[in-house]
Design an enzyme around this catalytic site. Structure first.
Site, PDB file in Angstrom:
ATOM      1  N   GLY A  16       0.774  -1.228   0.000  1.00  0.00           N
ATOM      2  CA  GLY A  16       0.000   0.000   0.000  1.00  0.00           C
ATOM      3  C   GLY A  16       0.811   1.286   0.000  1.00  0.00           C
ATOM      4  O   GLY A  16       0.378   2.294   0.561  1.00  0.00           O
ATOM      5  N   ASN A  18       1.276   3.105  -2.603  1.00  0.00           N
ATOM      6  CA  ASN A  18       0.451   4.058  -3.365  1.00  0.00           C
ATOM      7  C   ASN A  18      -0.720   4.557  -2.532  1.00  0.00           C
ATOM      8  O   ASN A  18      -1.084   5.732  -2.608  1.00  0.00           O
ATOM      9  CB  ASN A  18      -0.045   3.410  -4.664  1.00  0.00           C
ATOM     10  CG  ASN A  18       0.995   3.461  -5.755  1.00  0.00           C
ATOM     11  OD1 ASN A  18       1.310   4.535  -6.264  1.00  0.00           O
ATOM     12  ND2 ASN A  18       1.562   2.311  -6.104  1.00  0.00           N
ATOM     13  N   ARG A  69     -16.863 -15.105  -8.189  1.00  0.00           N
ATOM     14  CA  ARG A  69     -16.536 -13.667  -8.254  1.00  0.00           C
ATOM     15  C   ARG A  69     -17.747 -12.772  -8.010  1.00  0.00           C
ATOM     16  O   ARG A  69     -17.650 -11.785  -7.293  1.00  0.00           O
ATOM     17  CB  ARG A  69     -15.899 -13.326  -9.609  1.00  0.00           C
ATOM     18  CG  ARG A  69     -14.420 -13.604  -9.642  1.00  0.00           C
ATOM     19  CD  ARG A  69     -13.791 -13.155 -10.953  1.00  0.00           C
ATOM     20  NE  ARG A  69     -12.637 -13.976 -11.226  1.00  0.00           N
ATOM     21  CZ  ARG A  69     -11.421 -13.738 -10.737  1.00  0.00           C
ATOM     22  NH1 ARG A  69     -11.192 -12.699  -9.986  1.00  0.00           N
ATOM     23  NH2 ARG A  69     -10.419 -14.554 -11.037  1.00  0.00           N
ATOM     24  N   ASN A 111      -6.945   3.057 -11.895  1.00  0.00           N
ATOM     25  CA  ASN A 111      -5.918   2.052 -11.614  1.00  0.00           C
ATOM     26  C   ASN A 111      -4.554   2.654 -11.908  1.00  0.00           C
ATOM     27  O   ASN A 111      -4.435   3.521 -12.772  1.00  0.00           O
ATOM     28  CB  ASN A 111      -6.121   0.819 -12.505  1.00  0.00           C
ATOM     29  CG  ASN A 111      -5.123  -0.285 -12.204  1.00  0.00           C
ATOM     30  OD1 ASN A 111      -4.844  -0.591 -11.027  1.00  0.00           O
ATOM     31  ND2 ASN A 111      -4.557  -0.890 -13.240  1.00  0.00           N
ATOM     32  N   HIS A 113      -0.726   1.465 -13.052  1.00  0.00           N
ATOM     33  CA  HIS A 113      -0.032   0.314 -13.644  1.00  0.00           C
ATOM     34  C   HIS A 113       1.421   0.693 -13.908  1.00  0.00           C
ATOM     35  O   HIS A 113       1.691   1.773 -14.438  1.00  0.00           O
ATOM     36  CB  HIS A 113      -0.717  -0.101 -14.947  1.00  0.00           C
ATOM     37  CG  HIS A 113      -0.098  -1.320 -15.549  1.00  0.00           C
ATOM     38  ND1 HIS A 113      -0.284  -2.582 -15.016  1.00  0.00           N
ATOM     39  CD2 HIS A 113       0.740  -1.474 -16.597  1.00  0.00           C
ATOM     40  CE1 HIS A 113       0.400  -3.453 -15.725  1.00  0.00           C
ATOM     41  NE2 HIS A 113       1.029  -2.810 -16.688  1.00  0.00           N
ATOM     42  N   LEU A 148      -7.986  -6.202 -19.081  1.00  0.00           N
ATOM     43  CA  LEU A 148      -6.899  -5.980 -18.118  1.00  0.00           C
ATOM     44  C   LEU A 148      -6.021  -4.791 -18.528  1.00  0.00           C
ATOM     45  O   LEU A 148      -5.563  -4.717 -19.673  1.00  0.00           O
ATOM     46  CB  LEU A 148      -6.038  -7.245 -18.038  1.00  0.00           C
ATOM     47  CG  LEU A 148      -4.901  -7.233 -17.026  1.00  0.00           C
ATOM     48  CD1 LEU A 148      -5.453  -7.281 -15.608  1.00  0.00           C
ATOM     49  CD2 LEU A 148      -3.942  -8.392 -17.275  1.00  0.00           C
ATOM     50  N   GLU A 178       5.074   6.614  -9.435  1.00  0.00           N
ATOM     51  CA  GLU A 178       3.682   6.237  -9.144  1.00  0.00           C
ATOM     52  C   GLU A 178       3.141   7.103  -8.011  1.00  0.00           C
ATOM     53  O   GLU A 178       1.987   7.543  -8.036  1.00  0.00           O
ATOM     54  CB  GLU A 178       3.591   4.756  -8.754  1.00  0.00           C
ATOM     55  CG  GLU A 178       3.958   3.808  -9.880  1.00  0.00           C
ATOM     56  CD  GLU A 178       3.855   2.343  -9.480  1.00  0.00           C
ATOM     57  OE1 GLU A 178       2.979   1.988  -8.674  1.00  0.00           O
ATOM     58  OE2 GLU A 178       4.668   1.545  -9.975  1.00  0.00           O
TER      59      GLU A 178
HETATM   60  C1  GRF Z   1       2.544  -0.950  -7.775  1.00  0.00           C
HETATM   61  O1  GRF Z   1       3.677  -1.190  -8.553  1.00  0.00           O
HETATM   62  C2  GRF Z   1       1.371  -0.744  -8.680  1.00  0.00           C
HETATM   63  O2  GRF Z   1       1.704  -0.098  -9.852  1.00  0.00           O
HETATM   64  C3  GRF Z   1       0.939  -2.136  -8.964  1.00  0.00           C
HETATM   65  O3  GRF Z   1       1.109  -2.819  -7.751  1.00  0.00           O
HETATM   66  C4  GRF Z   1       2.121  -2.171  -6.988  1.00  0.00           C
HETATM   67  C5  GRF Z   1       1.524  -1.814  -5.654  1.00  0.00           C
HETATM   68  O4  GRF Z   1       2.454  -1.286  -4.780  1.00  0.00           O
HETATM   69  N1  GRF Z   1      -0.372  -2.158  -9.525  1.00  0.00           N
HETATM   70  P1  GRF Z   1       1.943  -0.668  -3.401  1.00  0.00           P
HETATM   71  O5  GRF Z   1       1.134  -1.754  -2.692  1.00  0.00           O
HETATM   72  O6  GRF Z   1       1.140   0.540  -3.703  1.00  0.00           O
HETATM   73  O7  GRF Z   1       3.205  -0.368  -2.643  1.00  0.00           O
END
Ligand code: GRF
Length: 216
Positions: A16, A18, A69, A111, A113, A148, A178
């Site tokens: 987490g 991000n 799901r 999202n 990526h 995806l 990010e």
């Molecule tokens: C990040 O690299 C994001 O781009 C990908 O998963 C990773 C998550 O990292 N989708 P964090 O849990 O936010 O540290």
């Protein structure tokens, strides 16, 4: 919280970092967004501890407890409705969502990526960029569509690939970016700066994605 703030849920499965960047952004007094829920499919996700520390409500919806799901997603939808969520941010959420769920959040779900989409959808993006001898890599925030890592692109950050890079150090360089673009993209969406025409997004009237470099 003011009436004008969008109510945000962040979905995490792991560390987490991000999420932390989003928490820090939404703590700013002028933020147009407020995180009201952090949801994880994994009770051990460190992201849940980050949320608790910030005083944000958490929910664990463990996919292993559901037959399929749709029933897993029904439980997620219930948690979102209880918090009157306006925007969902996927931040390292390692479950594929059904087209029905994704469509229900059309143009309201983001999202992040770790590649310059549309290049390198899926996993192991850093390894693949290195193997291909690329000189540039990066990350993308996009609106989510059923396929995806697909959907209108909002923000990208580019980083150079250096001759001595391995996947780990490249991943760290991308991750730092990010943490810049995800909060910025959420701010743009929550403030109403994003408009969507089919599969293209415009940000303040300019075609997406906006592209940043590490120097910006
Ligand atoms: C990040 O690299 C994001 O781009 C990908 O998963 C990773 C998550 O990292 N989708 P964090 O849990 O936010 O540290």
């Amino acid at each position: 919280m003011t009436d004008r703030q969008k109510r945000v849920a962040v979905f995490v499965s792991g560390g987490g970092s991000n999420l932390q960047a989003l928490i820090d952004e939404c703590a700013k007094p002028d933020s147009p967004a407020r995180i009201v829920l952090v949801l994880s499919n994994n009770a051990d996700a460190f992201g849940l501890q980050r949320a608790a520390k910030a005083g944000i409500a958490t929910a664990v919806v463990d996919h292993r407890e559901f037959a399929d799901r749709p029933s897993f997603e029904q439980a997620i939808s219930k948690a979102l409705a209880a918090q009157h969520v306006d925007i969902v941010c996927l931040a390292g959420f390692m479950r594929v969502l059904t087209p029905d769920f994704v469509e229900a959040w059309r143009d309201r779900m983001l999202n992040i990526h770790p590649s310059l989409l549309p290049d390198y959808k899926g996993l192991h993006t850093h390894e693949r960029a290195l193997q291909d001898g690329r000189t540039e890599h990066g990350c993308t925030v996009h609106l989510v569509r059923p396929a995806l890592d697909d959907g209108p692109l909002l923000l990208q950050a580019k980083v150079p690939i250096l001759p001595e890079d391995d996947p780990d150090c490249l991943a760290a360089r991308v991750l730092a970016q990010e943490h810049r673009i995800y909060p910025a993209a959420l701010r743009l969406l929550a403030s109403g700066a994003v408009s969507v025409d089919g599969e293209r997004a415009e940000i303040n009237g300019r075609p997406g994605p906006l592209v940043w470099t590490a120097a910006d």
